[in-house]
Design a protein around this motif. Sequence first.
Motif, PDB file in Angstrom:
ATOM      1  N   ALA A  13       0.827  -0.984  -0.012  1.00 58.57           N
ATOM      2  CA  ALA A  13      -0.056   0.036   0.041  1.00 58.57           C
ATOM      3  C   ALA A  13       0.740   1.338  -0.060  1.00 58.57           C
ATOM      4  CB  ALA A  13      -1.132  -0.107   1.309  1.00 58.57           C
ATOM      5  N   CYS A  14       2.085   1.268   0.725  1.00 59.67           N
ATOM      6  CA  CYS A  14       2.942   2.585   1.155  1.00 59.67           C
ATOM      7  C   CYS A  14       3.423   2.577  -0.407  1.00 59.67           C
ATOM      8  CB  CYS A  14       3.773   2.427   2.025  1.00 59.67           C
ATOM      9  SG  CYS A  14       2.906   2.491   3.779  1.00 59.67           S
ATOM     10  N   TYR A  15       4.127   1.601  -0.981  1.00 57.28           N
ATOM     11  CA  TYR A  15       4.678   1.784  -2.336  1.00 57.28           C
ATOM     12  C   TYR A  15       3.616   2.493  -3.294  1.00 57.28           C
ATOM     13  CZ  TYR A  15       6.551   0.935  -6.994  1.00 57.28           C
ATOM     14  OH  TYR A  15       6.975   0.944  -8.109  1.00 57.28           O
ATOM     15  N   SER A  16       2.752   1.678  -3.743  1.00 54.79           N
ATOM     16  CA  SER A  16       1.649   2.164  -4.497  1.00 54.79           C
ATOM     17  C   SER A  16       1.163   3.621  -4.431  1.00 54.79           C
ATOM     18  CB  SER A  16       0.667   1.146  -4.592  1.00 54.79           C
ATOM     19  OG  SER A  16       0.934  -0.167  -5.058  1.00 54.79           O
ATOM     20  N   MET A  17       0.816   3.866  -3.381  1.00 51.29           N
ATOM     21  CA  MET A  17       0.116   5.120  -3.131  1.00 51.29           C
ATOM     22  C   MET A  17       1.225   6.204  -3.198  1.00 51.29           C
ATOM     23  SD  MET A  17      -3.195   4.580  -2.631  1.00 51.29           S
ATOM     24  CE  MET A  17      -2.747   3.263  -3.770  1.00 51.29           C
ATOM     25  N   LEU A  18       2.477   6.170  -2.260  1.00 55.23           N
ATOM     26  CA  LEU A  18       3.361   7.169  -2.561  1.00 55.23           C
ATOM     27  C   LEU A  18       3.891   7.257  -4.025  1.00 55.23           C
ATOM     28  CD1 LEU A  18       5.029   9.151  -1.082  1.00 55.23           C
ATOM     29  CD2 LEU A  18       6.608   7.412  -0.779  1.00 55.23           C
ATOM     30  N   TYR A  19       4.011   6.209  -4.729  1.00 61.48           N
ATOM     31  CA  TYR A  19       4.025   6.381  -6.290  1.00 61.48           C
ATOM     32  C   TYR A  19       3.221   7.113  -7.048  1.00 61.48           C
ATOM     33  CZ  TYR A  19       5.575   4.922 -11.022  1.00 61.48           C
ATOM     34  OH  TYR A  19       5.896   5.059 -12.349  1.00 61.48           O
ATOM     35  N   LEU A  20       1.904   6.843  -6.683  1.00 58.42           N
ATOM     36  CA  LEU A  20       0.850   7.654  -7.245  1.00 58.42           C
ATOM     37  C   LEU A  20       0.875   8.995  -6.899  1.00 58.42           C
ATOM     38  CD1 LEU A  20      -1.220   7.088  -9.467  1.00 58.42           C
ATOM     39  CD2 LEU A  20      -2.875   6.419  -7.970  1.00 58.42           C
ATOM     40  N   VAL A  21       1.247   9.357  -5.897  1.00 58.31           N
ATOM     41  CA  VAL A  21       1.313  10.669  -5.171  1.00 58.31           C
ATOM     42  C   VAL A  21       2.283  11.523  -5.890  1.00 58.31           C
ATOM     43  CG1 VAL A  21       1.927  12.051  -3.102  1.00 58.31           C
ATOM     44  CG2 VAL A  21       0.268  10.390  -2.913  1.00 58.31           C
ATOM     45  N   ILE A  22       3.289  11.054  -6.156  1.00 56.29           N
ATOM     46  CA  ILE A  22       4.509  11.630  -6.724  1.00 56.29           C
ATOM     47  C   ILE A  22       4.276  11.819  -8.129  1.00 56.29           C
ATOM     48  CG2 ILE A  22       6.846  11.630  -7.029  1.00 56.29           C
ATOM     49  CD1 ILE A  22       7.567  10.122  -4.534  1.00 56.29           C
TER      50      ILE A  22
END
Length: 352
Positions: free
Chosen positions: A280-289
Amino acid sequence: MSTLRPGSVSDTTPLQRFESQSSSGEEPSSPTASSIIAAAAAAAAASSNKTPNHNNNNVKLDLQLPTFVGNSGSHGYIVPNNKPALRGPRQIFGRILMDLCLLSCVGLPMLGFSLYGEAFKRGFFCNDSSLRHPYKESTMPSWILYLMCGALPFSVMIVVEFFRAQDKRGSFQKHRLGSGYHLCHLELPSWLLECYHRIGIFIFGLGVEQLTTNIAKYSVGRLRPHFFTLCQPRINGTDCSNPLNAGRYIEEFSCAAVDITSKQFKDMRLSFPSGHASFACYSMLYLVIYLQRRMQWKRLRMLRHLLQFLLLMFAWYTALTRVSDYKHHWSDVLAGSGIGLTYAVIVTSTMW
């Protein structure tokens, strides 16, 4: 005063001399700017001498200059200077095959861990209260996690890249130049190539992140907080209520629970780190950036920040539920979140 005959050399104009060279088969010299101007002036003077009663403004000079084109591509296409040479299906499928080979370098080890991996057999103490929590179903089931962290990033990147290609501002000019790849005599749009780049990097980073998480899971073999409830361990025909087992570090045991499945038996040793939290942290932070760097419409800044907030809250809530559902210890969630955030920052560091 002597007069010049009509056929004399002095009466010829530069344009007439240029035409006589062309008709005689001689290779004309390249016209320079001064020769063109002189030819225009001579033509205007000759016209005014022959027709003195006409207005000089009616004289028109039509100079046809050659069309400037770019370099020829490898397949003989003539393309503009600012547009890349077209590449055919061979280059397209060759690139896809190379990317799949790179993805298999992380995908195959993950598959091996899932099918044949055996976690480290860690023991326990009977008085360890951190392993006596009840067993609960996950608040964040796997299908929701896959939908939010897999399908949602794909959809968002496709939509953003498509609308970036429709933008007519100068900062998005390259989207209208084409991708340089053609398939079935049609050139692929540039936004489709951009989607392939972004999604490909996302998938590769996700594979590396999950492989790192699995290596830690199978190497540490930490028991989950609901271990006693799910397994009901038996030690040489006794259980933890026997005073002989108090204070002992027990490594050899069996599960007395009759309703435990083989998947649950294997999964109860894979607590550290949290796979849900890292995913979850990888996918969401990737999408935020990604949204921060690619969704740059000024009128949609508030919408972009709202989406970024919701994405981060989803990752935060997923991590919290892994603790409240007694699926992981708090340190498992912290380590998993750190792994996901680290890889998200690394793979997006070169994104523009």
